[in-house]
Design a protein around this motif. Structure first.
Motif, PDB file in Angstrom:
ATOM      1  N   ILE A 234       0.850  -1.181   0.000  1.00 33.42           N
ATOM      2  CA  ILE A 234       0.000   0.000   0.000  1.00 33.42           C
ATOM      3  C   ILE A 234       0.892   1.239   0.000  1.00 33.42           C
ATOM      4  O   ILE A 234       1.796   1.353   0.834  1.00 33.42           O
ATOM      5  CB  ILE A 234      -0.923   0.042   1.233  1.00 33.42           C
ATOM      6  N   ALA A 235       0.639   2.147  -0.932  1.00 30.67           N
ATOM      7  CA  ALA A 235       1.358   3.424  -0.955  1.00 30.67           C
ATOM      8  C   ALA A 235       0.528   4.458  -0.210  1.00 30.67           C
ATOM      9  O   ALA A 235      -0.672   4.618  -0.478  1.00 30.67           O
ATOM     10  CB  ALA A 235       1.597   3.875  -2.390  1.00 30.67           C
ATOM     11  N   VAL A 236       1.155   5.136   0.746  1.00 31.65           N
ATOM     12  CA  VAL A 236       0.486   6.175   1.530  1.00 31.65           C
ATOM     13  C   VAL A 236       1.088   7.514   1.126  1.00 31.65           C
ATOM     14  O   VAL A 236       2.249   7.796   1.426  1.00 31.65           O
ATOM     15  CB  VAL A 236       0.665   5.933   3.041  1.00 31.65           C
ATOM     16  N   VAL A 237       0.306   8.320   0.424  1.00 34.01           N
ATOM     17  CA  VAL A 237       0.788   9.605  -0.090  1.00 34.01           C
ATOM     18  C   VAL A 237       0.245  10.723   0.789  1.00 34.01           C
ATOM     19  O   VAL A 237      -0.972  10.926   0.874  1.00 34.01           O
ATOM     20  CB  VAL A 237       0.345   9.815  -1.549  1.00 34.01           C
ATOM     21  N   SER A 238       1.145  11.444   1.437  1.00 37.03           N
ATOM     22  CA  SER A 238       0.766  12.542   2.321  1.00 37.03           C
ATOM     23  C   SER A 238       1.323  13.852   1.768  1.00 37.03           C
ATOM     24  O   SER A 238       2.522  13.975   1.543  1.00 37.03           O
ATOM     25  CB  SER A 238       1.303  12.308   3.735  1.00 37.03           C
TER      26      SER A 238
ATOM     27  N   ASP B 259      -1.582   8.224   8.700  1.00 36.56           N
ATOM     28  CA  ASP B 259      -1.141   7.126   9.568  1.00 36.56           C
ATOM     29  C   ASP B 259      -2.328   6.381  10.167  1.00 36.56           C
ATOM     30  O   ASP B 259      -2.311   5.148  10.281  1.00 36.56           O
ATOM     31  CB  ASP B 259      -0.239   7.667  10.681  1.00 36.56           C
ATOM     32  N   ARG B 260      -3.359   7.118  10.566  1.00 30.18           N
ATOM     33  CA  ARG B 260      -4.535   6.461  11.145  1.00 30.18           C
ATOM     34  C   ARG B 260      -5.282   5.630  10.104  1.00 30.18           C
ATOM     35  O   ARG B 260      -5.782   4.543  10.392  1.00 30.18           O
ATOM     36  CB  ARG B 260      -5.457   7.510  11.766  1.00 30.18           C
ATOM     37  N   LEU B 261      -5.340   6.116   8.885  1.00 37.80           N
ATOM     38  CA  LEU B 261      -5.975   5.351   7.807  1.00 37.80           C
ATOM     39  C   LEU B 261      -5.171   4.100   7.481  1.00 37.80           C
ATOM     40  O   LEU B 261      -5.742   3.030   7.226  1.00 37.80           O
ATOM     41  CB  LEU B 261      -6.121   6.226   6.559  1.00 37.80           C
ATOM     42  N   ALA B 262      -3.853   4.215   7.502  1.00 37.64           N
ATOM     43  CA  ALA B 262      -3.004   3.049   7.246  1.00 37.64           C
ATOM     44  C   ALA B 262      -3.180   1.998   8.342  1.00 37.64           C
ATOM     45  O   ALA B 262      -3.271   0.799   8.053  1.00 37.64           O
ATOM     46  CB  ALA B 262      -1.542   3.485   7.151  1.00 37.64           C
ATOM     47  N   ALA B 263      -3.229   2.435   9.581  1.00 32.86           N
ATOM     48  CA  ALA B 263      -3.405   1.494  10.695  1.00 32.86           C
ATOM     49  C   ALA B 263      -4.755   0.787  10.604  1.00 32.86           C
ATOM     50  O   ALA B 263      -4.860  -0.426  10.830  1.00 32.86           O
ATOM     51  CB  ALA B 263      -3.274   2.230  12.029  1.00 32.86           C
TER      52      ALA B 263
ATOM     53  N   PHE C 127       3.549  -0.993   3.971  1.00 34.55           N
ATOM     54  CA  PHE C 127       3.138   0.362   3.616  1.00 34.55           C
ATOM     55  C   PHE C 127       4.371   1.177   3.237  1.00 34.55           C
ATOM     56  O   PHE C 127       5.352   1.207   3.981  1.00 34.55           O
ATOM     57  CB  PHE C 127       2.411   1.024   4.786  1.00 34.55           C
ATOM     58  N   ASP C 128       4.299   1.832   2.088  1.00 36.17           N
ATOM     59  CA  ASP C 128       5.344   2.768   1.668  1.00 36.17           C
ATOM     60  C   ASP C 128       4.790   4.175   1.854  1.00 36.17           C
ATOM     61  O   ASP C 128       3.859   4.587   1.149  1.00 36.17           O
ATOM     62  CB  ASP C 128       5.713   2.549   0.195  1.00 36.17           C
ATOM     63  N   VAL C 129       5.336   4.902   2.824  1.00 35.20           N
ATOM     64  CA  VAL C 129       4.853   6.252   3.123  1.00 35.20           C
ATOM     65  C   VAL C 129       5.651   7.264   2.316  1.00 35.20           C
ATOM     66  O   VAL C 129       6.889   7.292   2.379  1.00 35.20           O
ATOM     67  CB  VAL C 129       4.951   6.559   4.625  1.00 35.20           C
TER      68      VAL C 129
ATOM     69  N   ARG D  92     -14.832   2.956   8.504  1.00 38.70           N
ATOM     70  CA  ARG D  92     -15.689   2.614   7.365  1.00 38.70           C
ATOM     71  C   ARG D  92     -14.911   2.707   6.054  1.00 38.70           C
ATOM     72  O   ARG D  92     -14.973   1.807   5.204  1.00 38.70           O
ATOM     73  CB  ARG D  92     -16.909   3.538   7.334  1.00 38.70           C
ATOM     74  N   ALA D  93     -14.159   3.781   5.883  1.00 34.43           N
ATOM     75  CA  ALA D  93     -13.391   3.957   4.646  1.00 34.43           C
ATOM     76  C   ALA D  93     -12.301   2.893   4.527  1.00 34.43           C
ATOM     77  O   ALA D  93     -12.071   2.341   3.438  1.00 34.43           O
ATOM     78  CB  ALA D  93     -12.768   5.352   4.618  1.00 34.43           C
ATOM     79  N   ALA D  94     -11.622   2.596   5.621  1.00 36.79           N
ATOM     80  CA  ALA D  94     -10.558   1.590   5.593  1.00 36.79           C
ATOM     81  C   ALA D  94     -11.126   0.216   5.260  1.00 36.79           C
ATOM     82  O   ALA D  94     -10.496  -0.572   4.530  1.00 36.79           O
ATOM     83  CB  ALA D  94      -9.821   1.551   6.930  1.00 36.79           C
ATOM     84  N   GLY D  95     -12.316  -0.095   5.767  1.00 39.08           N
ATOM     85  CA  GLY D  95     -12.940  -1.374   5.458  1.00 39.08           C
ATOM     86  C   GLY D  95     -13.274  -1.499   3.979  1.00 39.08           C
ATOM     87  O   GLY D  95     -13.033  -2.537   3.348  1.00 39.08           O
TER      88      GLY D  95
END
Length: 214
Positions: free
Chosen positions: A4-8, A22-26, A39-41, A167-170
């Motif tokens: 998963i790529a996490v783009v901030s 970070d909370r969405l990734a967790a 996860f690649d941040v 909900r979004a993470a699910g």
């Protein structure tokens, strides 16, 4: 292995944009049915100069090239931007501008944003979602917006932020789990033997000779 790529696109450090990412990734890690996930941040603030150079040269160098490869090769993307003037940040837009046009087709995206007031929450629907729709990525139904008052409430049940994140993470985890894992093709994995290439050239030459003779 799921990646998963996490783009901030947060500009400050620490950043509420990175905190939301970070909370969405967790939450995504907890929702995925398998534990083998990485996860690649990608902090876009670290690539601001590289993005500017890429715009004028058309070439992504160094760390920016690695960040682009991580996003393109990911099984899904968590993309979080601060909202400025009722839209995504210029840094966020620039990063997705330099990607190849077809590189995100069918890729699941969890879109999220932060801002000073809840009045800007619709920017996710009128700006961020259309951006990824144009790139033909698949944005999950629930987007997550966090205003300053959400953090003031601790991001807990009183603000509703925690529920939106779960909900979004699910939804995102379901999309990632259903999609075949992204495997980057190695152009050198199955080279055509030189003899076969020569034979192909001779075959085309023979056919041209036959046509001329006819």
């Amino acid at each position: 292995m799921t990646r998963i790529a996490v783009v901030s696109a947060g500009l400050s450090q620490p950043s509420s944009t990175r905190l939301l990412a970070d909370r969405l990734a967790a939450a995504t890690r907890a929702a995925l049915p398998e534990s083998d996930v990485e996860f690649d941040v990608i902090e876009l603030r670290d690539h601001a100069h590289g993005l500017a150079d890429n715009l004028v040269t058309g070439f992504a160098a160094g760390g920016l090239r690695e960040a682009i490869d991580q996003v393109v090769g990911a099984d899904g993307i968590i993309a979080v931007t601060p909202i400025f003037n009722a839209s995504f940040s210029g840094l966020f837009k620039t990063f997705f501008d330099v990607l190849e046009p077809d590189s995100l087709i069918g890729k699941p995206v969890l879109a999220a944003a932060t801002g000073g007031t809840a009045r800007h929450s619709l920017a996710l629907e009128h700006a961020v979602r259309p951006l990824f729709a144009y790139l033909r990525a698949v944005v999950v139904p629930t987007t997550v917006y966090a205003a300053s008052e959400d953090w003031g409430a601790g991001g807990g049940a009183d603000s509703g932020l925690a529920d939106r994140i779960l909900r979004a993470a699910g939804e995102f985890a379901d999309q990632v789990a259903m999609r075949p894992s992204s495997v980057k093709a190695d152009p050198y994995a199955a080279p055509v033997p030189f003899e076969q290439l020569l034979a192909g050239d001779r075959g085309r030459a023979d056919r041209r000779t036959d046509v001329i003779a006819t």
